[in-house]
Design a protein around this motif. Sequence first.
Motif, PDB file in Angstrom:
ATOM      1  N   ASP A 265       0.872  -1.173   0.000  1.00 45.13           N
ATOM      2  CA  ASP A 265       0.000   0.000   0.000  1.00 45.13           C
ATOM      3  C   ASP A 265       0.909   1.223   0.000  1.00 45.13           C
ATOM      4  OD1 ASP A 265      -1.842   1.982   0.383  1.00 45.13           O
ATOM      5  OD2 ASP A 265      -2.490   1.305   2.370  1.00 45.13           O
ATOM      6  N   PHE A 271      -5.594   0.290   0.771  1.00 48.18           N
ATOM      7  CA  PHE A 271      -5.789  -0.674  -0.301  1.00 48.18           C
ATOM      8  C   PHE A 271      -4.438  -1.046  -0.914  1.00 48.18           C
ATOM      9  CE2 PHE A 271      -9.891   1.540  -0.205  1.00 48.18           C
ATOM     10  CZ  PHE A 271     -10.758   0.456  -0.121  1.00 48.18           C
ATOM     11  N   PRO A 272      -4.187  -2.347  -1.166  1.00 52.71           N
ATOM     12  CA  PRO A 272      -2.892  -2.773  -1.723  1.00 52.71           C
ATOM     13  C   PRO A 272      -2.729  -2.350  -3.176  1.00 52.71           C
ATOM     14  CG  PRO A 272      -4.406  -4.627  -1.605  1.00 52.71           C
ATOM     15  CD  PRO A 272      -5.090  -3.483  -0.917  1.00 52.71           C
ATOM     16  N   ASP A 273      -1.546  -1.853  -3.498  1.00 52.21           N
ATOM     17  CA  ASP A 273      -1.197  -1.451  -4.855  1.00 52.21           C
ATOM     18  C   ASP A 273      -0.236  -2.483  -5.445  1.00 52.21           C
ATOM     19  OD1 ASP A 273      -2.595   1.135  -4.509  1.00 52.21           O
ATOM     20  OD2 ASP A 273      -0.987   1.515  -3.084  1.00 52.21           O
ATOM     21  N   HIS A 287      -2.390   1.625  -9.127  1.00 50.29           N
ATOM     22  CA  HIS A 287      -2.910   2.199  -7.886  1.00 50.29           C
ATOM     23  C   HIS A 287      -4.330   1.709  -7.657  1.00 50.29           C
ATOM     24  CE1 HIS A 287      -4.983   5.660  -5.721  1.00 50.29           C
ATOM     25  NE2 HIS A 287      -4.184   5.122  -4.830  1.00 50.29           N
ATOM     26  N   ASN A 288      -4.561   1.145  -6.491  1.00 53.47           N
ATOM     27  CA  ASN A 288      -5.853   0.581  -6.121  1.00 53.47           C
ATOM     28  C   ASN A 288      -6.775   1.705  -5.655  1.00 53.47           C
ATOM     29  OD1 ASN A 288      -7.996  -0.875  -5.007  1.00 53.47           O
ATOM     30  ND2 ASN A 288      -6.667  -2.462  -4.172  1.00 53.47           N
ATOM     31  N   GLY A 489      -1.457  -8.135   3.526  1.00 54.73           N
ATOM     32  CA  GLY A 489      -1.980  -6.773   3.464  1.00 54.73           C
ATOM     33  C   GLY A 489      -1.909  -6.037   4.784  1.00 54.73           C
ATOM     34  N   ARG A 491      -0.222  -4.054   7.852  1.00 55.92           N
ATOM     35  CA  ARG A 491       0.913  -3.146   8.002  1.00 55.92           C
ATOM     36  C   ARG A 491       1.388  -3.223   9.449  1.00 55.92           C
ATOM     37  NH1 ARG A 491      -1.634   2.302   6.038  1.00 55.92           N
ATOM     38  NH2 ARG A 491      -3.494   1.276   6.853  1.00 55.92           N
ATOM     39  N   TYR A 504       5.171  -4.549   5.352  1.00 57.33           N
ATOM     40  CA  TYR A 504       3.860  -4.797   4.769  1.00 57.33           C
ATOM     41  C   TYR A 504       3.810  -6.279   4.439  1.00 57.33           C
ATOM     42  CZ  TYR A 504      -0.199  -4.180   1.720  1.00 57.33           C
ATOM     43  OH  TYR A 504      -1.440  -4.261   1.159  1.00 57.33           O
TER      44      TYR A 504
END
Length: 559
Positions: A265, A271-273, A287-288, A489, A491, A504
């Motif tokens: 992220d 949201f994960p990218d 990019h999510n 996902g 952190r 992450y």
Amino acid sequence: MRSRFFRDLRGKAFVYAAFLLSFTMQAKPQSGPPPIHFSFHSIAFSLDSCETPEKHAPETMAGGVAVFDYDNDGNLDIFFTNGADISTLRKTSEKYWNRLFRNNGDGTFTDVTEKAGLAGSGYDTAVAVGDYDNDGYEDIFVGGVHRNTLYHNNGDGTFTDVTEKAGLGRLDNEYGPLWSVGAAWVDVNNDGLLDLFVANYLSWDGSNEPNCKVEGKRDYCHPKFYKPLPNQLFLNKGDGTFVDVSAQAGIRMHPGKGMGIGIADYDGDGFPDIFVANDKLPNFLFHNKGNAVFEEIAAETGVALPENGSLISGMGVDFRDLNNDGNPDISVVALQNETFPVYLNNGHGSFTEITGMSGMRLLSTPMSGFSPNIADFDNDGWKDIFVARGDVASPDLAGRIQVDQPNTIFRNLQGEKWSALTQEAGFTAQRSKRHRGSAFGDFNHDGKLDLVVTAIGAPAEIWMNDTPNGNHWVELALQGTKSNRDGIGARIRVMAGGQAQFNYVSTASGYASSSAGPVHFGLGPAKAVDEIEIRWPSGTVQTLKNVAADQVLRIREPK
């Protein structure tokens, strides 16, 4: 036609000059022990990519490896992908079998492939590990040439091929048969179910291979002679099946020549990218935006190309915080004379390339890299970069360029400077190979991260970390309840000895590989962790205080 490996005299001179410069920047001989050191151990697997005089493209791109605990006994096991008969793309001999090795608990391994049912059937390249059905056992996705496979972990030491049932069997579209060299499990919509992102490489037809030569000798072709392919995103429906949402997600409209996948992220929006390293094309940063919709913003954020604007042979990638500021950074590796770009996340939605200012350019210019892994290999609280090295050229060009290469550790000198350790770290010239995939984890429970590396036409290598320092560590094995079972996902922030560190949770790392062990933090001299903060994908925030060092913590997400 020219091969991608044709170097003129000027290019060779530049590489040689860079080699001399980088040599002066290598860690100088010390009277004391090396800051990071590994010892070689063998394992009974040899990567066979079925090399032929025709120099078919897949022959030089094989070699993923995964580190994970398939039987939940607390020991990290190893899975290797392997090639096949290049003319039929079938495993016509045991020498082409994929292999699963069970960790005996002491850093030695036993081949359990046949019992597990994981020999495979096609020409396999990539592996991604994740518990897609949240049953408590890690499953395996294998990506390959014109065929992918999903193996469900039955929990009894065996796996079942559920590819067709899961809806992952169809690989033909208007682009023709697909060839995946990378994959990653990622919960793109934070619904507690792991989705699957697949990086597809290029459109390859074995019956119509371009004839590329160097000085009259046939060799592997530059990727420009092949058409690009789109990547894919499969959404987990929660019933054991997946649906291809690549078009509506905004992924399909960006065909490329995808190699490595990094998941993080990057902008902290929850949201994960997804970062994709492309071979001789600009990289992608998807990019999510939420609801499984992505926008491609690599150019806007400064990660599409290196700072000189040239296209490079992007191979593997890792996407983790290098300078302990809480923002995930990007490490990409490429071939000789192209450098290993490092992009520092500035925390404001974009990146700054520090390849030159950090010393990485001079150190890496003479090198060819395939698989980078960002992790703290000396437990000093700063993540280092391991690179599995080797060129894509065939051994026929060994007299012209350095095809076989030793591996290298780039030691992190507190965030924005590097020292390169090769022979000092135990990676001697005698172990120079065409290395490909790499993955890491603590195989023998000594608190130090070990490595496993594949090499084309050669036995795989296990590198046991015997770094002689007294630094402390802690590992976190997460189990989601509202989030996905693996905690992918999440952190994590760890505070110890007045220093904060971040990671992450992702099993994607390097080239075609997967590292699915507990999340590792080196603590330096600190004997305890002051505070651990976990932000789960569900939004739950969990805090632990005053945790003793030198242990694996198994942490369950609060319900």
